[in-house]
Motif scaffolding. Sequence first.
Motif, short mmCIF file in Angstrom:
data_model
loop_
_atom_site.label_atom_id
_atom_site.label_comp_id
_atom_site.label_asym_id
_atom_site.label_seq_id
_atom_site.Cartn_x
_atom_site.Cartn_y
_atom_site.Cartn_z
N ASP A 1 38.95 62.78 43.51
CA ASP A 1 38.55 61.85 44.58
C ASP A 1 37.60 60.78 44.08
O ASP A 1 36.92 60.13 44.85
CB ASP A 1 37.90 62.61 45.74
N ARG A 2 37.56 60.57 42.75
CA ARG A 2 36.65 59.59 42.16
C ARG A 2 37.42 58.49 41.44
O ARG A 2 38.51 58.71 40.91
CB ARG A 2 35.68 60.25 41.18
N THR A 3 36.82 57.30 41.41
CA THR A 3 37.35 56.17 40.65
C THR A 3 36.47 56.00 39.42
O THR A 3 35.26 55.85 39.53
CB THR A 3 37.35 54.89 41.50
N VAL A 4 37.09 56.03 38.25
CA VAL A 4 36.31 55.98 37.01
C VAL A 4 36.86 54.90 36.09
O VAL A 4 38.04 54.56 36.13
CB VAL A 4 36.32 57.34 36.28
N LEU A 5 35.99 54.37 35.26
CA LEU A 5 36.37 53.37 34.26
C LEU A 5 37.00 54.08 33.07
O LEU A 5 36.46 55.07 32.57
CB LEU A 5 35.13 52.58 33.81
N GLU A 6 38.14 53.59 32.65
CA GLU A 6 38.79 54.16 31.47
C GLU A 6 37.95 53.86 30.23
O GLU A 6 37.64 52.71 29.94
CB GLU A 6 40.20 53.59 31.29
N ILE B 1 36.61 46.52 45.73
CA ILE B 1 37.98 46.76 46.18
C ILE B 1 38.97 46.62 45.03
O ILE B 1 39.92 47.40 44.90
CB ILE B 1 38.33 45.81 47.34
N ALA B 2 38.75 45.63 44.17
CA ALA B 2 39.63 45.42 43.03
C ALA B 2 39.64 46.65 42.12
O ALA B 2 40.69 47.06 41.62
CB ALA B 2 39.20 44.18 42.25
N GLN B 3 38.49 47.24 41.91
CA GLN B 3 38.41 48.43 41.06
C GLN B 3 39.15 49.60 41.68
O GLN B 3 39.83 50.37 40.99
CB GLN B 3 36.94 48.77 40.80
N LEU B 4 39.04 49.75 43.00
CA LEU B 4 39.76 50.83 43.69
C LEU B 4 41.28 50.61 43.61
O LEU B 4 42.03 51.55 43.33
CB LEU B 4 39.33 50.89 45.16
N ILE B 5 41.72 49.38 43.83
CA ILE B 5 43.15 49.08 43.75
C ILE B 5 43.67 49.35 42.35
O ILE B 5 44.75 49.94 42.17
CB ILE B 5 43.43 47.62 44.17
N SER B 6 42.91 48.94 41.34
CA SER B 6 43.29 49.18 39.95
C SER B 6 43.48 50.67 39.71
O SER B 6 44.48 51.10 39.11
CB SER B 6 42.22 48.62 39.00
N ALA B 7 42.54 51.48 40.19
CA ALA B 7 42.60 52.93 39.97
C ALA B 7 43.83 53.55 40.63
O ALA B 7 44.54 54.35 40.02
CB ALA B 7 41.33 53.59 40.50
N PHE B 8 44.11 53.17 41.88
CA PHE B 8 45.26 53.73 42.58
C PHE B 8 46.57 53.27 41.94
O PHE B 8 47.51 54.06 41.79
CB PHE B 8 45.22 53.34 44.06
N ALA B 9 46.64 51.99 41.58
CA ALA B 9 47.86 51.46 40.98
C ALA B 9 48.15 52.12 39.64
O ALA B 9 49.32 52.35 39.28
CB ALA B 9 47.75 49.94 40.80
N GLY C 1 39.21 42.56 32.94
CA GLY C 1 39.30 43.13 31.60
C GLY C 1 39.10 44.63 31.54
O GLY C 1 39.19 45.22 30.45
N ASN C 2 38.82 45.28 32.67
CA ASN C 2 38.60 46.73 32.70
C ASN C 2 39.74 47.44 33.41
O ASN C 2 40.35 46.90 34.34
CB ASN C 2 37.28 47.05 33.40
N VAL C 3 40.00 48.66 32.99
CA VAL C 3 41.03 49.49 33.60
C VAL C 3 40.37 50.67 34.28
O VAL C 3 39.55 51.37 33.68
CB VAL C 3 42.05 49.99 32.54
N PHE C 4 40.72 50.91 35.54
CA PHE C 4 40.15 52.02 36.29
C PHE C 4 41.22 53.06 36.59
O PHE C 4 42.41 52.73 36.73
CB PHE C 4 39.51 51.51 37.59
#
Length: 359
Positions: free
Chosen positions: A121-126, A31-39, A113-116
């Motif tokens: 429609d995908r969540t990816v690691l920067e 969930i944290a990774q999804l929130i990071s991506a949307f934010a 420490g990671n930015v998404f």
Amino acid sequence: MDVTEELKQLIGQKKNERLEYKAVLPPSRGIAQLISAFANGNGGFIVLGVAEAGGKPTIVGLSEDFHANSITHKAIDLLSPKPDVHYQYVTIDSKRLYVIKVEKSIVVISTEGNVFLRKGDRTVLEQSEKKEYRADGYNRIKLFAQQLDAYREKGTVSKTKFLDHYLSILNIVDDQGKTLYPESPVTSPTHQEGKVLIRILFSSCADNFETYLSELLYEIYLANPNSLKSDQPVTIKEVLDCADIQEFVIYWAKKKLSKLQKGSVMGFISANKQISDLNALNQEQQTEVEKILQIRHLYTHQNGRVDEKFLKYYPGEFNINDEHQMTVAMMLDKLEYLSIIIHEIDRAAVQKHGLSTMN
């Protein structure tokens, strides 16, 4: 803020840059990774309790056995800085959903420490700095890294973490080539520093295999709470030592690894119906994994010296007190084997339990 009316307008749309569906409750890290991506994009909605079959959203509802608020709180604690997030339960068509609305952030939001980012429609690691492997290094390292990246597709949060760890190990092997394989990748290092380093790296990867299984059990419990219910006794102390049900589930999943940590892969699988029912590993594969973990046992507890237990798994190949020698090529053989096993287990678990995937 009540987002019920906004959600009613969204339900039925296909996933897109500002809308993500999950059929089950993901772990807090997911969930944290999804929130990071949307934010980090234009904001959006994460809706739990909606499945997608053939690209068509279907409301299935979210189990009431786990409290999504607690998971979401832990997810937000993993974010830095804290974004503007609203979350609540919503009932639509008599089904209980959970929605997280994420506002667009003016600053970059990271998690562990990671930015998404959100790409369609995908969540990816920067990927700010993609690893460039040494031109004069062992080419197999680069090829293995490419294979690990390919394994990310439709993988669980647990699998993604596993792959990240293995990629970090490959980076170290590439950077420390002069220490680990001064002569050749198929020749064991002769100096003590190289021996110690290769044992540490290999043991770390074997440990991470166990960590993956523990975290996968947790994801299965979140997706299918009934799988946790059994007649197996627990003490009052075990329950009270945990802050909430989620913490207890994590504790219980780790406790189930006790047989695996003692070197019994078959015992672990037979004792955990959630894993055995996947039918992802045949007996030959279980035996091979067990042999790999026995090498870890030597490196962790015997300083690389062969003991009687080890000889049971490798009869006729060694003598008591022999020093077990490992080359980089041998290590990659073992790591490739474990990564294939994880890939098969993960794919079977996603299919059987409908686990959330990272893309």
